[in-house]
Design a protein around this motif. Structure first.
Motif, mmCIF file in Angstrom:
data_model
loop_
_atom_site.group_PDB
_atom_site.id
_atom_site.type_symbol
_atom_site.label_atom_id
_atom_site.label_comp_id
_atom_site.label_asym_id
_atom_site.label_seq_id
_atom_site.Cartn_x
_atom_site.Cartn_y
_atom_site.Cartn_z
ATOM 1 N N CYS A 377 0.854 -1.186 0.000
ATOM 2 C CA CYS A 377 0.000 0.000 0.000
ATOM 3 C C CYS A 377 0.896 1.245 0.000
ATOM 4 O O CYS A 377 1.762 1.387 0.874
ATOM 5 N N PRO A 378 0.698 2.166 -0.915
ATOM 6 C CA PRO A 378 1.532 3.360 -0.958
ATOM 7 C C PRO A 378 1.214 4.362 0.151
ATOM 8 O O PRO A 378 2.015 5.249 0.426
ATOM 9 N N GLU A 384 0.493 -6.768 3.967
ATOM 10 C CA GLU A 384 -0.247 -7.929 4.462
ATOM 11 C C GLU A 384 -1.751 -7.675 4.502
ATOM 12 O O GLU A 384 -2.546 -8.611 4.407
ATOM 13 N N GLU A 385 -2.137 -6.417 4.656
ATOM 14 C CA GLU A 385 -3.557 -6.083 4.759
ATOM 15 C C GLU A 385 -4.157 -5.652 3.429
ATOM 16 O O GLU A 385 -5.326 -5.273 3.370
ATOM 17 N N LEU A 393 -6.332 -2.530 -6.328
ATOM 18 C CA LEU A 393 -5.639 -2.835 -5.086
ATOM 19 C C LEU A 393 -6.274 -2.001 -3.972
ATOM 20 O O LEU A 393 -6.384 -0.780 -4.081
ATOM 21 N N THR A 394 -6.708 -2.656 -2.906
ATOM 22 C CA THR A 394 -7.316 -1.946 -1.783
ATOM 23 C C THR A 394 -6.570 -2.287 -0.503
ATOM 24 O O THR A 394 -5.934 -3.335 -0.390
ATOM 25 N N CYS A 395 -6.674 -1.388 0.471
ATOM 26 C CA CYS A 395 -6.000 -1.581 1.762
ATOM 27 C C CYS A 395 -6.963 -1.193 2.872
ATOM 28 O O CYS A 395 -7.848 -0.344 2.695
ATOM 29 N N SER A 396 -6.761 -1.796 4.015
ATOM 30 C CA SER A 396 -7.634 -1.520 5.162
ATOM 31 C C SER A 396 -7.516 -0.073 5.626
ATOM 32 O O SER A 396 -8.393 0.421 6.327
#
Length: 460
Positions: A377-378, A384-385, A393-396
């Motif tokens: 994630c940038p 890992e999340e 691409l998604t992140c928590s």
């Protein structure tokens, strides 16, 4: 620096076409006889260089100079084979150019001082033929076979050995002319030649020019590119791969029918070299489809490399980073991904072509590890999340962006010492069988997966 001019050769009459086909066929027959004798010597622990003098029988058809060139080319192939063996690499001995029963691969080589090309409104190529062909097809004693040339030379330099081939599928003759040119076309491109270009100092031959780019080479999106100038490029390969799979399925369908159509006696026929063929698993139509599939891929691949490098060159890019996928290529993600990476896109072949074109434009190509760039994630730096679904691409932490473009930008920031400017909207390119056409605002295209434009860039 060696480069190649490629152009089409067109016989002016049917008589000339038949003469040229005879020349190519005799050259292929010569190659096969040379290869057969050398393979017999090699597998029999003999001297592969100790070939008989039967080659003299071809002088009357192709001419002694062409016999010499085909023989030299065959020797080069064997030397390359032995060089790979000495390095401990796996290699097969040189193979045949088809056979008389199934059809030969029609090809020949003309020595650099034995042919002439005149470029202009009526471009033409003149090549020598043997005296037997001259007599049979009505050429004078000192006359050479004259052929029309279609196309323009891309490179100007000292000419090398000419290669001529016939493509049965398209009924086309093609010529490949190696030339020796100056080390880089950048040597002749000066900043003062571009007064209309704002910020002309960005060009690489300026001391101030040091722009960089990074590529993420993938399976669905063939190339995602980020530059320090703030541009994003995306080359979509889904439609190309779909056509590749269609051709592959058709080849498999035809192969499944071959055993049913051939009796045992037919399947055990011997080739012209005397070797037994057990259950031949091919046909002219299948071989034509294989060639068609490969040429379609190579055409798209070469056009992509040329289009991308020219864009980077115009931006003043001096260095391009590409992922070192040595370990990745040994990992079998899935059957479909392996098919895309190894067979369809031919990653190693693509990188080799990219290196050649970058060299042509004076751009440095560097292979670096891109571990975790496609999962990182940038915004928060976590890998890992994050979750990748299709192209997203998604992140928590709330980040959402295009996965491949994010990976290329992350890869660029990890390796570049140059300031990366804010990223513009990406330009998406699709293949139309001739060119890679770009859409400046891909989110407006019905083919584009709509993403939040506010989080499309890593530099937020």
């Amino acid at each position: 620096m060696k480069r190649v001019n490629t152009f089409e050769v067109v016989p002016q009459t049917e008589n000339d076409k038949e003469c040229l086909l005879r020349l190519l066929d005799a050259s292929a027959s010569l190659w096969n006889e040379l290869t057969y004798e050398r393979r017999q010597n090699y597998f029999g622990n003999g001297d592969v260089w100790d070939t008989s003098e039967y080659r003299g029988q071809y002088n009357g058809v192709v001419g002694s100079a062409t016999v010499q060139q085909v023989t030299r080319k065959n020797s080069e192939a064997w030397r390359s084979f032995f060089a790979l063996k000495e390095k401990g690499e796996y290699a097969n001995p040189p193979s045949y150019w088809g056979n008389e029963e199934d059809g030969r691969e029609l090809r020949t080589y003309i020595r650099c001082n034995q042919y002439t090309i005149e470029w202009g409104k009526r471009s033409r190529l003149e090549i020598p033929v043997g005296q037997e062909l001259k007599d049979e097809y009505g050429l004078g004693y000192h006359e050479r076979l004259r052929l029309e040339v279609r196309g323009n030379p891309k490179w100007d330099g000292k000419q090398g050995r000419l290669e001529l081939e016939y493509d049965e599928m398209s009924d086309t003759f093609r010529a490949f002319q190696p030339v020796t040119v100056p080390d880089s076309r950048l040597d002749s491109r000066k900043i003062e030649d571009f007064p209309e270009v704002e910020n002309a100092s960005r060009f690489r031959n300026s001391p101030l020019a040091s722009e960089e780019a990074a590529l993420d080479v993938g399976a669905n999106n063939l190339v995602a590119c980020s530059t320090t100038t703030g541009n994003l490029y995306l080359y979509d390969g889904r439609e190309l791969f779909g056509r590749f799979r269609e051709t592959t399925d058709e080849i498999a369908r035809l192969q499944s029918k071959l055993p049913e159509r051939r009796s045992l006696s037919e399947s055990r026929k011997t080739s012209s070299s005397g070797r037994l063929r057990e259950g031949r698993y091919s046909s002219k139509r299948i071989r034509r489809l294989y060639r068609q599939r490969t040429k379609r891929r190579d055409h798209a691949q070469n056009a992509l490399v040329r289009d991308l490098v020219e864009r980077l060159y115009d931006e003043g890019v001096a260095t391009v980073y590409v992922g070192d996928l040595t370990d990745v290529l040994e990992t079998h993600w899935s059957v479909r991904v392996n098919e895309k990476t190894h067979n369809f896109w031919a990653f190693k072949k693509f990188i080799h072509r990219l290196a050649c074109v970058c060299e042509e434009y004076g751009i440095s190509l560097e292979a670096e590890s891109e571990a975790w760039t496609s999962q990182t994630c940038p915004e928060c730096g976590d890998h890992e999340e994050t979750v990748r679904h299709g192209d997203t691409l998604t992140c928590s932490c709330g980040f959402e962006g295009h996965a491949d473009l994010t990976a290329s930008e992350t890869f660029l920031r990890e390796n570049s010492d140059t300031e990366v400017r804010p990223m513009a909207r990406p330009v998406r390119f699709e293949w139309d069988d001739h060119d890679w056409s770009g859409k400046p605002h891909p989110h407006e295209s019905p083919k584009e997966v709509r993403t939040n434009p506010q989080v499309a860039s890593v530099g937020r």
